[in-house]
Design a protein around this motif. Structure first.
Motif, mmCIF file in Angstrom:
data_model
loop_
_atom_site.group_PDB
_atom_site.id
_atom_site.type_symbol
_atom_site.label_atom_id
_atom_site.label_comp_id
_atom_site.label_asym_id
_atom_site.label_seq_id
_atom_site.Cartn_x
_atom_site.Cartn_y
_atom_site.Cartn_z
ATOM 1 N N UNK A 115 0.806 -1.217 0.000
ATOM 2 C CA UNK A 115 0.000 0.000 0.000
ATOM 3 C C UNK A 115 0.840 1.268 0.000
ATOM 4 N N UNK A 116 2.114 1.161 0.336
ATOM 5 C CA UNK A 116 2.997 2.323 0.347
ATOM 6 C C UNK A 116 3.664 2.562 -1.007
ATOM 7 N N UNK A 117 3.272 1.803 -2.017
ATOM 8 C CA UNK A 117 3.967 1.845 -3.293
ATOM 9 C C UNK A 117 4.047 3.211 -3.935
ATOM 10 N N UNK A 118 2.938 3.955 -3.936
ATOM 11 C CA UNK A 118 2.930 5.241 -4.619
ATOM 12 C C UNK A 118 3.876 6.232 -3.957
ATOM 13 N N UNK A 326 1.682 4.047 4.472
ATOM 14 C CA UNK A 326 2.392 2.894 5.024
ATOM 15 C C UNK A 326 2.026 1.648 4.247
ATOM 16 N N UNK A 327 2.882 0.645 4.314
ATOM 17 C CA UNK A 327 2.628 -0.611 3.629
ATOM 18 C C UNK A 327 3.307 -1.759 4.344
ATOM 19 N N UNK A 328 2.685 -2.922 4.276
ATOM 20 C CA UNK A 328 3.249 -4.107 4.922
ATOM 21 C C UNK A 328 4.661 -4.328 4.419
ATOM 22 N N UNK A 332 7.155 2.893 5.776
ATOM 23 C CA UNK A 332 6.332 4.092 5.929
ATOM 24 C C UNK A 332 6.995 5.238 5.172
ATOM 25 N N UNK A 333 6.176 6.092 4.553
ATOM 26 C CA UNK A 333 6.681 7.295 3.895
ATOM 27 C C UNK A 333 5.788 8.469 4.259
ATOM 28 N N UNK A 334 6.397 9.566 4.642
ATOM 29 C CA UNK A 334 5.667 10.798 4.927
ATOM 30 C C UNK A 334 6.315 11.940 4.168
ATOM 31 N N UNK A 335 5.515 12.917 3.796
ATOM 32 C CA UNK A 335 6.030 14.068 3.050
ATOM 33 C C UNK A 335 5.285 15.321 3.478
ATOM 34 N N UNK A 336 5.945 16.457 3.315
ATOM 35 C CA UNK A 336 5.336 17.758 3.562
ATOM 36 C C UNK A 336 5.455 18.575 2.292
ATOM 37 N N UNK A 337 4.332 19.084 1.815
ATOM 38 C CA UNK A 337 4.365 19.950 0.635
ATOM 39 C C UNK A 337 3.740 21.299 0.977
ATOM 40 N N UNK A 338 4.181 22.315 0.274
ATOM 41 C CA UNK A 338 3.678 23.676 0.467
ATOM 42 C C UNK A 338 3.028 24.151 -0.817
#
Length: 346
Positions: A115-118, A326-328, A332-338
């Motif tokens: 599920x975290x692929x993108x 997140x994905x099995x 985990x990936x997190x991002x901040x955009x402005x």
């Protein structure tokens, strides 16, 4: 990682026309009233015959490229992410997406990270654009369709319900309507077996011809007396918190500074306790309740959510948007955009 010259220049989405509601699934004996109450989904979209994940990803990708205003010659990379079967065995869906969108001679890669692929693909594409300064842009797509007998969108998972659709981002190292301030990915491979369980290896996909039951691996794993369930839950929650903490730190912002928080369309109980409760996220800042009409669209939820924010939530220059995925595996990936400006297509 903190970024100073990475932008989102285009967003694209595609959702099939056919709608299937939770009540339709209950009437057909494929879902239950109990799951409806627990998981909170309303309906989803069902791909037409021939609308595979890559076919829909091309449509989302074309829209994103057109909205970006960039020339296909500007693109030095295509990355395609997916969760579901992509329509054929042992072929290259990323190259198919590239051929149907930007073409050219840049590489086309496929990302398979659940599920975290993108968001994993976004992270990889960002690094590529940083290292290859002669490439102006990268196209990142996600596309999934879930069909019987291989996958039962209503029953292959105990909590999450899977709808069909696709999303796309155009990343640029020159300009865009939004600046990516940070991206942080984090993994904990000690959790890998939690999804795999103790199943025997197979010699090919769909080896026994039975519809996938993704929870069986987890249940099998948890039957092991050596497994500490509380430790597993703590590790998963820790990964979510760590990826978000680092993305916020690298962007030099606090969670309360963000106007929008976009996450995957997980089941109601997971969102309530594992995102809003765990992280202190204001549910009103998310697109969760709006997107219950699509359920969990494979790996494309964040693209669909950002497209909705741009079109219908009145974003302003200076608004911060947090993306958390997140994905099995577990990754985990997190991002901040402005947001720099309201895009011209809005």
């Amino acid at each position: 990682m903190r970024w100073n010259d990475l932008y989102i220049a285009g967003v694209g989405t595609y959702l099939p026309e056919q709608v299937e509601t939770v009540d339709d699934a209950i009437a057909a004996g494929r879902y239950t009233e109990e799951k409806k109450a627990m998981n909170g989904y309303r309906e989803l979209r069902v791909a037409a015959p021939g609308e595979t994940g890559p076919v829909m990803a091309v449509k989302a990708g074309v829209q994103a490229v057109e909205r970006s205003g960039l020339n296909p010659l500007d693109f030095g990379l295509t990355v395609h992410a997916s969760l579901s079967h992509q329509g054929l065995d042992l072929w290259t869906p990323a190259s198919y997406v590239q051929a149907g969108t930007v073409g050219g001679s840049g590489p086309a890669f496929e990302v398979k990270q659940g599920c975290n692929g993108f968001m994993a693909a976004v992270d990889l594409a960002a690094s590529y654009l940083s290292a290859h300064r002669d490439s102006t842009a990268a196209l990142v797509t996600a596309g999934d369709a879930f069909h019987l007998p291989y996958f039962d969108r209503w029953a292959s998972e105990e909590q999450n319900v899977n709808g069909d659709g696709a999303g796309a981002f155009v990343l640029s190292n020159r300009s865009g309507f939004a600046r990516v301030r940070s991206i942080h990915s984090h993994s904990d491979s000690t959790l890998e077996q939690m999804s795999r369980g103790y199943a025997e290896w197979t010699t090919g996909p769909f080896a026994d011809g039975r519809t996938l039951q993704l929870n069986s691996g987890v249940e099998d794993f948890l039957r092991n007396g050596d497994v500490d369930l509380d430790d597993m839950i703590a590790r998963i929650g820790g990964g979510v918190r760590h990826s978000l903490k680092m993305a916020l730190y690298e962007a030099d912002v606090e969670l309360q500074d963000a106007r929008f928080f976009l996450h995957q369309q997980l089941a109601e109980t997971i969102v309530t306790h594992g995102i809003c409760g765990l992280l202190g996220v204001d549910r009103a800042s998310t697109t969760y309740d709006w997107a219950k009409q699509y359920s969990m669209v494979g790996t494309a939820d964040l693209a669909i959510g950002l497209d909705h924010v741009l079109a219908d939530r009145d974003p302003k220059p200076g608004d911060l948007v947090v993306l958390q995925s997140s994905g099995a595996g577990y990754v985990w990936t997190a991002a901040v955009i402005e947001i720099l400006e309201v895009p011209s297509w809005v």
